[in-house]
Scaffold this motif. Structure first.
Motif, PDB file in Angstrom:
ATOM      1  N   ARG A   1       5.190  -1.534 -12.364  1.00 60.31           N
ATOM      2  CA  ARG A   1       4.243  -0.486 -11.972  1.00 60.31           C
ATOM      3  C   ARG A   1       4.779   0.889 -12.358  1.00 60.31           C
ATOM      4  NH1 ARG A   1       0.077  -1.403  -8.498  1.00 60.31           N
ATOM      5  NH2 ARG A   1      -0.248  -3.594  -8.017  1.00 60.31           N
TER       6      ARG A   1
ATOM      7  N   THR B   1       3.386   3.840  -4.031  1.00 62.12           N
ATOM      8  CA  THR B   1       2.502   4.720  -4.781  1.00 62.12           C
ATOM      9  C   THR B   1       3.339   5.685  -5.603  1.00 62.12           C
ATOM     10  OG1 THR B   1       2.403   6.401  -3.057  1.00 62.12           O
ATOM     11  CG2 THR B   1       0.789   4.619  -2.924  1.00 62.12           C
TER      12      THR B   1
ATOM     13  N   PRO C   1      -2.679  -5.292  -0.306  1.00 54.74           N
ATOM     14  CA  PRO C   1      -2.080  -4.074   0.256  1.00 54.74           C
ATOM     15  C   PRO C   1      -1.108  -4.316   1.408  1.00 54.74           C
ATOM     16  CG  PRO C   1      -4.409  -4.228   0.834  1.00 54.74           C
ATOM     17  CD  PRO C   1      -4.125  -5.328  -0.143  1.00 54.74           C
TER      18      PRO C   1
ATOM     19  N   MET D   1      -1.207   8.174  -8.433  1.00 55.90           N
ATOM     20  CA  MET D   1      -1.450   6.753  -8.720  1.00 55.90           C
ATOM     21  C   MET D   1      -1.251   5.935  -7.435  1.00 55.90           C
ATOM     22  SD  MET D   1       0.431   4.354 -11.508  1.00 55.90           S
ATOM     23  CE  MET D   1       0.193   2.593 -11.552  1.00 55.90           C
ATOM     24  N   PRO D   2      -2.309   5.785  -6.644  1.00 59.42           N
ATOM     25  CA  PRO D   2      -2.195   4.975  -5.427  1.00 59.42           C
ATOM     26  C   PRO D   2      -2.041   3.497  -5.767  1.00 59.42           C
ATOM     27  CG  PRO D   2      -4.466   5.638  -5.779  1.00 59.42           C
ATOM     28  CD  PRO D   2      -3.650   6.316  -6.851  1.00 59.42           C
ATOM     29  N   TYR D   3      -1.652   2.730  -4.787  1.00 57.70           N
ATOM     30  CA  TYR D   3      -1.556   1.277  -4.963  1.00 57.70           C
ATOM     31  C   TYR D   3      -2.939   0.745  -5.321  1.00 57.70           C
ATOM     32  CZ  TYR D   3      -1.116  -3.668  -3.950  1.00 57.70           C
ATOM     33  OH  TYR D   3      -1.142  -5.037  -4.052  1.00 57.70           O
ATOM     34  N   ASP D   4      -3.018  -0.075  -6.363  1.00 59.96           N
ATOM     35  CA  ASP D   4      -4.313  -0.587  -6.813  1.00 59.96           C
ATOM     36  C   ASP D   4      -4.328  -2.111  -6.939  1.00 59.96           C
ATOM     37  OD1 ASP D   4      -2.641  -0.838  -8.986  1.00 59.96           O
ATOM     38  OD2 ASP D   4      -3.923   0.256 -10.371  1.00 59.96           O
ATOM     39  N   GLY D   5      -3.425  -2.759  -6.249  1.00 58.94           N
ATOM     40  CA  GLY D   5      -3.377  -4.215  -6.303  1.00 58.94           C
ATOM     41  C   GLY D   5      -4.310  -4.861  -5.300  1.00 58.94           C
ATOM     42  N   ASP D   6      -4.259  -6.188  -5.224  1.00 56.46           N
ATOM     43  CA  ASP D   6      -5.175  -6.933  -4.359  1.00 56.46           C
ATOM     44  C   ASP D   6      -4.515  -7.428  -3.067  1.00 56.46           C
ATOM     45  OD1 ASP D   6      -3.524  -8.850  -5.417  1.00 56.46           O
ATOM     46  OD2 ASP D   6      -5.129 -10.023  -6.354  1.00 56.46           O
TER      47      ASP D   6
ATOM     48  N   ARG E   1       0.820  -1.215   0.000  1.00 56.57           N
ATOM     49  CA  ARG E   1       0.000   0.000   0.000  1.00 56.57           C
ATOM     50  C   ARG E   1       0.856   1.267   0.000  1.00 56.57           C
ATOM     51  NH1 ARG E   1       0.533   1.229   5.364  1.00 56.57           N
ATOM     52  NH2 ARG E   1       0.608  -0.593   6.723  1.00 56.57           N
TER      53      ARG E   1
ATOM     54  N   TYR F   1       3.014   3.604 -14.752  1.00 60.00           N
ATOM     55  CA  TYR F   1       2.807   4.985 -14.316  1.00 60.00           C
ATOM     56  C   TYR F   1       3.290   5.971 -15.380  1.00 60.00           C
ATOM     57  CZ  TYR F   1       3.589   9.301 -11.664  1.00 60.00           C
ATOM     58  OH  TYR F   1       3.605  10.599 -11.234  1.00 60.00           O
TER      59      TYR F   1
ATOM     60  N   GLU G   1       0.934   5.846 -18.415  1.00 61.05           N
ATOM     61  CA  GLU G   1      -0.389   6.425 -18.165  1.00 61.05           C
ATOM     62  C   GLU G   1      -0.359   7.933 -17.982  1.00 61.05           C
ATOM     63  OE1 GLU G   1      -2.305   4.354 -14.934  1.00 61.05           O
ATOM     64  OE2 GLU G   1      -2.381   2.459 -16.061  1.00 61.05           O
TER      65      GLU G   1
END
Length: 181
Positions: free
Chosen positions: A84, A61, A72, A65-70, A58, A88, A91
């Motif tokens: 990642r 970051t 944390p 763009m915060p952490y968006d994985g499953d 978590r 970033y 994007e």
């Protein structure tokens, strides 16, 4: 020979450099990142295979763009950090010039080519860039150093820096010293 002017030049396309460029972009400023290798190269290619970030996922970051994985509370492998980071950059549209090593930086002694230039970057390819601002984001492991004590260790002991260590299978038989300084 100076070929262009940029408002902010960032030397280093790792987490630090890309995050600075991303933060500046969010504030409406343009930065150009110069990376000697590939985006996130140290994470992707210059660390041992089993390395994981030592803080929970978590915390990995990037600006906007915060952490968006499953997972944390897990600990991200180095290769995933690089992946990642590349995502970033893609994007956000940060201008990263890969395989563009900066040989040296100077404050132009005479009149700069651009009136707002405070810095001149000399690139390995022979071209030059002038910039109003400069960020040196070289990371904590830009150049391995040999501790003095290594000179006193028996030559039968294989010694290497963590930059060159990949996994236990790559080590020769016998005593091995892996250091990180």
């Amino acid at each position: 020979m100076v070929t262009e002017f940029v408002e902010t030049a960032v030397v280093g396309g790792g987490q630090q450099g890309c995050s600075v460029a991303g933060s500046l972009a969010r504030l409406g400023y343009r930065a150009v990142v110069f990376e000697r290798g590939e985006i996130g190269q140290a994470w992707a290619k210059e660390r041992w295979e089993s390395l994981r970030v030592n803080t929970p996922n978590r915390t990995v970051t990037f600006p906007g763009m915060p952490y968006d994985g499953d997972d944390p509370e897990g600990y991200m492998p180095a290769r995933e950090v690089a992946s990642r980071l590349r995502r970033y950059v893609a994007e956000t549209g940060i201008d990263v010039r890969e395989h563009t090593a900066v040989r040296s930086v100077e404050a132009p002694a005479g009149a700069p080519a651009h009136p707002d230039a405070r810095f001149r970057l000399h690139l390995e390819n022979g071209s030059g860039v002038e910039a109003r601002n400069l960020v040196a984001a070289l990371g904590g492991y830009s150049a391995p150093r040999l501790p003095e004590l290594t000179a006193r260790i028996d030559a039968s002991v294989t010694q290497l820096h963590t930059r060159y260590y990949r996994d236990p299978r790559s080590l020769p038989p016998g005593a091995v010293l892996v250091y990180d300084i």
